[in-house]
Motif scaffolding. Structure first.
Motif, short mmCIF file in Angstrom:
data_model
loop_
_atom_site.label_atom_id
_atom_site.label_comp_id
_atom_site.label_asym_id
_atom_site.label_seq_id
_atom_site.Cartn_x
_atom_site.Cartn_y
_atom_site.Cartn_z
N ASP A 1 11.70 10.91 -2.42
CA ASP A 1 12.91 10.95 -1.68
C ASP A 1 13.19 12.24 -0.97
O ASP A 1 13.88 12.48 -0.10
CB ASP A 1 13.92 10.68 -2.81
CG ASP A 1 14.05 9.27 -3.18
OD1 ASP A 1 13.87 8.33 -2.32
OD2 ASP A 1 14.23 9.11 -4.45
N ARG B 1 -3.23 1.76 -4.86
CA ARG B 1 -2.44 2.88 -5.07
C ARG B 1 -2.33 3.32 -6.57
O ARG B 1 -1.22 3.65 -7.16
CB ARG B 1 -0.97 2.59 -4.67
CG ARG B 1 -0.82 2.57 -3.06
CD ARG B 1 0.46 2.13 -2.66
NE ARG B 1 1.24 3.19 -2.75
CZ ARG B 1 2.73 3.21 -2.55
NH1 ARG B 1 3.05 2.18 -2.03
NH2 ARG B 1 3.47 4.30 -2.68
N ASP C 1 1.94 11.38 -2.08
CA ASP C 1 3.04 10.26 -2.74
C ASP C 1 2.58 8.90 -2.52
O ASP C 1 2.80 8.34 -3.52
CB ASP C 1 4.32 10.53 -2.16
CG ASP C 1 4.33 10.45 -0.65
OD1 ASP C 1 3.54 10.83 0.20
OD2 ASP C 1 5.49 9.99 -0.02
N VAL C 2 1.86 8.70 -1.49
CA VAL C 2 1.40 7.25 -1.28
C VAL C 2 0.40 6.97 -2.34
O VAL C 2 0.12 5.99 -2.66
CB VAL C 2 0.99 7.35 0.17
CG1 VAL C 2 0.21 5.72 0.42
CG2 VAL C 2 2.25 7.40 0.99
N ASN D 1 1.45 6.44 -5.62
CA ASN D 1 2.43 5.58 -5.79
C ASN D 1 3.91 5.70 -6.49
O ASN D 1 4.39 5.38 -7.39
CB ASN D 1 1.75 4.16 -6.77
CG ASN D 1 2.41 2.89 -6.58
OD1 ASN D 1 3.03 2.65 -5.48
ND2 ASN D 1 2.50 2.20 -7.40
N VAL D 2 4.32 6.76 -5.91
CA VAL D 2 5.44 7.43 -6.13
C VAL D 2 6.47 7.58 -5.06
O VAL D 2 5.92 7.68 -3.94
CB VAL D 2 5.61 8.88 -7.03
CG1 VAL D 2 4.95 8.77 -8.20
CG2 VAL D 2 4.88 10.05 -6.09
N ARG D 3 7.85 7.58 -5.24
CA ARG D 3 8.50 7.67 -4.13
C ARG D 3 9.20 8.91 -4.06
O ARG D 3 10.01 9.47 -4.87
CB ARG D 3 9.86 6.71 -4.42
CG ARG D 3 10.82 6.83 -3.26
CD ARG D 3 11.99 5.72 -3.38
NE ARG D 3 12.99 5.93 -2.36
CZ ARG D 3 13.95 4.95 -2.44
NH1 ARG D 3 14.00 4.00 -3.17
NH2 ARG D 3 14.71 4.89 -1.46
#
Length: 287
Positions: free
Chosen positions: A75, A238, A67-68, A71-73
């Motif tokens: 949750d 990223r 995810d890093v 470059n996504v979040r």
């Protein structure tokens, strides 16, 4: 943010390419820090750009970081599924068109759960992913038993290493361990000076394997990536280096083409239609 209904509709909708089942590609390494996750993410990106529906499964339990890189979040992750706080569908992240991330958990708490529970929960909800053309499995580094289960079930296993003595030694250890269940393995040499260095390192590994590994083994060089400021810069920013028109992207496209050819040949040899849910069902049976 795309709502859940639209996200699943995009995943389940038919692609322009005939769906011949899901190909499972495991990206692994003997040592951490050799670029395994970067390879996984960019492999998924190239395939998605070519119209394939691709899932990126962050199977590096305890050190998940896709995810890093993307470059996504994230949750929600596997830990939330284990706690029954959400479904597998809730965990999916649509990174871009045709590319989805199944995020892992970067903390230690996930290790408190029995591994079988992880895969059982996947199996109960896995049909949503049966329309994938590819599942790229970004495994942890090393020769642990759970990693070997993923490798044994994958259609292709790509062992990533760099031309560093410690990394080469660990890559050989991974190859030797995997040869007990896999007769065909691929290698990708990352961060080499040039093609000559890639061929030399691979040749040395292959010679040692031929002498010391008693199991039948076909070890093949999938390709190489030269040392590149474009790649290191993309990691810091990223972004995905394969989104840019560079020499690194050309090198990567060459090895992806080779991988696609191998997988298409396997489809011709294997009439069975593989799916995400069947894959994890077989994984569960090993515990």
């Amino acid at each position: 943010m795309m709502n859940q209904a639209n996200k699943l509709q995009n995943l389940m909708s038919k692609t322009s390419k005939p769906h011949k089942g899901t190909h499972f590609v495991a990206i692994t390494s003997g040592k951490g820090g050799v670029g395994k996750s970067t390879i996984s993410a960019n492999l998924g990106n190239i395939l998605a750009k070519n119209g394939y529906k691709v899932g990126l499964f962050d199977a590096d339990i305890g050190l998940a970081n896709l995810d890093v890189l993307l470059n996504v979040r994230a949750d929600k992750n596997l830990l939330h599924v284990l706690r029954s706080e959400c479904s597998l569908e809730d965990v999916l992240i649509e990174v871009k068109e045709n590319l989805w991330l199944i995020p892992g958990e970067s903390g230690d708490e996930i290790l408190k759960y029995d591994d079988k529970n992880i895969y059982e929960r996947f199996l109960n909800q896995a049909s949503v992913l049966d329309n994938l053309d590819f599942l790229i499995i970004d495994t942890g580094a090393g020769i642990g038993g759970n990693i070997q289960n993923f490798l044994e079930m994958a259609d292709e296993v790509v062992v990533v290493t760099v031309p560093d003595p410690a990394a080469i030694t660990d890559a050989y250890a991974m190859i030797k361990a995997s040869s007990k269940t896999k007769e065909n393995l691929l290698m990708l040499l990352n961060s080499v000076k040039n093609e000559d260095e890639a061929l030399r390192v691979f040749g040395n590994i292959k010679k040692v394997a031929a002498v010391n590994i008693k199991h039948p083994l076909s070890l093949e060089l999938l390709g190489f990536l030269s040392q590149s400021k474009d790649i290191s810069s993309s990691i810091k920013k990223r972004t995905l280096f394969t989104d840019e028109d560079t020499n690194a992207t050309d090198e990567f496209k060459a090895l992806v083409s080779k991988l696609l050819y191998r997988l298409e040949q396997k489809v011709l040899d294997d009439a069975s239609k593989k799916s995400f849910s069947n894959f994890f069902k077989k994984i569960i049976e090993r515990f």
